[in-house]
Design an enzyme around this catalytic site. Structure first.
Site, PDB file in Angstrom:
ATOM      1  N   ARG A  57       0.837  -1.184   0.130  1.00  0.00           N
ATOM      2  CA  ARG A  57       0.058   0.069  -0.077  1.00  0.00           C
ATOM      3  C   ARG A  57       0.958   1.224   0.039  1.00  0.00           C
ATOM      4  O   ARG A  57       0.471   2.007  -0.886  1.00  0.00           O
ATOM      5  CB  ARG A  57      -0.843   0.179   1.115  1.00  0.00           C
ATOM      6  CG  ARG A  57      -2.077  -0.777   0.944  1.00  0.00           C
ATOM      7  CD  ARG A  57      -2.601  -1.289   2.474  1.00  0.00           C
ATOM      8  NE  ARG A  57      -1.625  -2.398   2.882  1.00  0.00           N
ATOM      9  CZ  ARG A  57      -1.474  -3.811   2.266  1.00  0.00           C
ATOM     10  NH1 ARG A  57      -2.920  -4.128   1.622  1.00  0.00           N
ATOM     11  NH2 ARG A  57      -0.755  -4.631   2.500  1.00  0.00           N
ATOM     12  N   THR A  58       1.706   1.443   0.729  1.00  0.00           N
ATOM     13  CA  THR A  58       2.448   2.665   0.889  1.00  0.00           C
ATOM     14  C   THR A  58       3.134   3.038  -0.303  1.00  0.00           C
ATOM     15  O   THR A  58       3.204   3.969  -0.810  1.00  0.00           O
ATOM     16  CB  THR A  58       3.300   2.545   2.182  1.00  0.00           C
ATOM     17  OG1 THR A  58       2.515   2.066   3.405  1.00  0.00           O
ATOM     18  CG2 THR A  58       3.805   3.919   2.782  1.00  0.00           C
ATOM     19  N   LYS A  86      26.188  -3.473   0.098  1.00  0.00           N
ATOM     20  CA  LYS A  86      27.739  -3.432   0.167  1.00  0.00           C
ATOM     21  C   LYS A  86      28.184  -2.846   1.506  1.00  0.00           C
ATOM     22  O   LYS A  86      29.287  -2.550   1.487  1.00  0.00           O
ATOM     23  CB  LYS A  86      28.173  -2.770  -1.182  1.00  0.00           C
ATOM     24  CG  LYS A  86      27.645  -3.183  -2.576  1.00  0.00           C
ATOM     25  CD  LYS A  86      28.035  -2.280  -3.762  1.00  0.00           C
ATOM     26  CE  LYS A  86      27.265  -2.552  -4.794  1.00  0.00           C
ATOM     27  NZ  LYS A  86      27.536  -1.317  -5.793  1.00  0.00           N
ATOM     28  N   ARG A 107      11.145   4.072   3.568  1.00  0.00           N
ATOM     29  CA  ARG A 107      10.667   2.972   4.552  1.00  0.00           C
ATOM     30  C   ARG A 107      12.014   2.370   5.077  1.00  0.00           C
ATOM     31  O   ARG A 107      12.789   1.796   3.887  1.00  0.00           O
ATOM     32  CB  ARG A 107       9.530   2.206   4.204  1.00  0.00           C
ATOM     33  CG  ARG A 107       9.446   0.945   5.200  1.00  0.00           C
ATOM     34  CD  ARG A 107       8.099  -0.039   4.758  1.00  0.00           C
ATOM     35  NE  ARG A 107       6.628   0.765   5.054  1.00  0.00           N
ATOM     36  CZ  ARG A 107       5.604   0.281   4.886  1.00  0.00           C
ATOM     37  NH1 ARG A 107       5.573  -1.051   4.627  1.00  0.00           N
ATOM     38  NH2 ARG A 107       4.648   0.975   5.148  1.00  0.00           N
ATOM     39  N   HIS A 135       4.478   5.850  11.522  1.00  0.00           N
ATOM     40  CA  HIS A 135       4.114   5.505  10.171  1.00  0.00           C
ATOM     41  C   HIS A 135       3.256   6.738   9.900  1.00  0.00           C
ATOM     42  O   HIS A 135       1.861   6.555   9.830  1.00  0.00           O
ATOM     43  CB  HIS A 135       3.332   4.149   9.868  1.00  0.00           C
ATOM     44  CG  HIS A 135       3.193   4.140   8.502  1.00  0.00           C
ATOM     45  ND1 HIS A 135       3.613   4.598   7.553  1.00  0.00           N
ATOM     46  CD2 HIS A 135       2.649   2.640   7.952  1.00  0.00           C
ATOM     47  CE1 HIS A 135       2.827   4.205   6.365  1.00  0.00           C
ATOM     48  NE2 HIS A 135       2.832   2.755   6.984  1.00  0.00           N
TER      49      HIS A 135
HETATM   50  N1   CP Z   1      -0.367  -0.117   5.961  1.00  0.00           N
HETATM   51  C1   CP Z   1       0.885  -0.291   5.404  1.00  0.00           C
HETATM   52  O1   CP Z   1       1.855   0.521   5.742  1.00  0.00           O
HETATM   53  O2   CP Z   1       0.805  -1.381   4.210  1.00  0.00           O
HETATM   54  P1   CP Z   1       2.291  -1.749   3.380  1.00  0.00           P
HETATM   55  O3   CP Z   1       3.214  -2.320   4.481  1.00  0.00           O
HETATM   56  O4   CP Z   1       1.537  -2.732   2.529  1.00  0.00           O
HETATM   57  O5   CP Z   1       2.577  -0.464   2.801  1.00  0.00           O
END
Ligand code: CP
Length: 307
Positions: A57-58, A86, A107, A135
């Site tokens: 999703r993100t 590396k 991320r 998040h």
């Molecule tokens: N909700 C969320 O962060 O989903 P993903 O890990 O698929 O990005």
């Protein structure tokens, strides 16, 4: 306060006015998508989307948001293909990528890693999830979904259920909604309860926080926010196996809860909501995921000085 050039690292950094402004711009972005489909608002911008942990999703909603705004993107979707393999440090990678783009979305698995990146560069950095820390874009899309469907963010009782220790989404949600007079019920096994720092911060804001391990109590809230047990954060696989089915929300359980209880989940789900819940009108989790595009369009436009 203008958002131009700002980092989006944690919902702890956002005021009530900030949140309301983001909600407003996200609604404008949703209108753009529904009426024009595409925009050239960021046609002269480049964004790096660097994901050092798995995501559906993100990452994909950021990439959709970037393209719907006419910007170009470069990406790392699998850390095995980057020079981190590396031994390159996160800061060196960030300083390199800064020379290629106007904004970085990142991320990675280390709590505080997005801040480390932001400290290394002068362009805006958006945290797409840092370990078991924060998040923020998830929490903001959660708020956007609540406002859109419930009509208000004010005065809601929110039960967060599952892995509240490692689950960064509930950490971010607790702070994001804190200015809107919520009441929180944290429902988890003792081993996975919400960090004491968050409880302390919420109580300092005058927010009522209760803890329970009984999902039946959570079913009396206005909003039931289910979360996955975060397998990847456990040091002991046996501990995960013991706790992984702590809570399973079934349609039968929902029917015992508050009438119309609004069911959310950041996704992905594993076992914690059975699929017979999905077609209830108050099961919002796939709509929640779809709203991520509008919210992330808003943040990109704002930090790049176009909204
Ligand atoms: N909700 C969320 O962060 O989903 P993903 O890990 O698929 O990005």
């Amino acid at each position: 306060m203008s958002f131009e050039g700002r980092d989006i690292l944690s919902t702890e950094d956002l005021s009530k006015e900030d949140v309301l402004k983001i909600m407003n711009v996200a609604a404008q972005m949703e209108n753009i998508v529904h009426t024009q489909h595409m925009s050239d608002l960021l046609a002269d911008k480049m964004v790096a989307v660097i994901f050092m942990e798995p995501s559906t999703r993100t990452r994909l909603s950021f990439e959709t948001a970037i393209q719907r705004l006419g910007a170009k993107l470069i990406s790392v979707a699998d850390p095995k293909t980057s020079s981190s393999q590396k031994g390159e440090s996160l800061a060196d990678m960030a300083k390199t990528v800064e020379g290629y783009v106007d904004c970085i979305v990142i991320r990675q698995p280390m709590t505080g890693g997005a801040k480390l990146v932001a400290d290394a560069v002068d362009i805006p950095v958006i945290n797409g999830g840092d370990g078991s820390g924060q998040h923020p874009t998830q929490a903001l899309l959660d708020l956007y979904t609540i406002q859109k469907e419930k009509g208000t963010l004010e005065g809601l009782t929110v039960a967060m259920v599952g892995d509240l220790k490692y689950g960064r989404t509930v950490h971010s949600l607790s702070y994001a909604l804190a200015s809107f007079s919520p009441q929180y019920l944290y429902c988890a096994p003792d081993e996975l309860q919400i960090p004491e720092k968050i409880i302390g911060d919420m109580q300092a804001e005058g927010i009522s926080c209760q803890k329970t391990s009984d999902i039946k109590e959570a079913l009396q809230a206005d909003i039931l926010y289910m979360t996955r047990i975060q397998k990847e954060r456990f040091e002991e696989p046996a501990e995960y196996e013991r706790l992984k089915k702590s809570y399973v929300l079934t349609r039968q359980l929902v029917e015992q809860g508050k009438d119309g209880i609004f069911i959310m989940h950041p996704l992905p789900r594993v076992d914690e909501i059975t699929t017979d819940v999905d077609d209830l009108p108050n099961a919002a989790y796939f709509r929640q995921a779809h709203n991520g595009v509008f919210l992330r369009m808003a943040l990109l436009a704002m930090v790049l000085g176009r909204a």
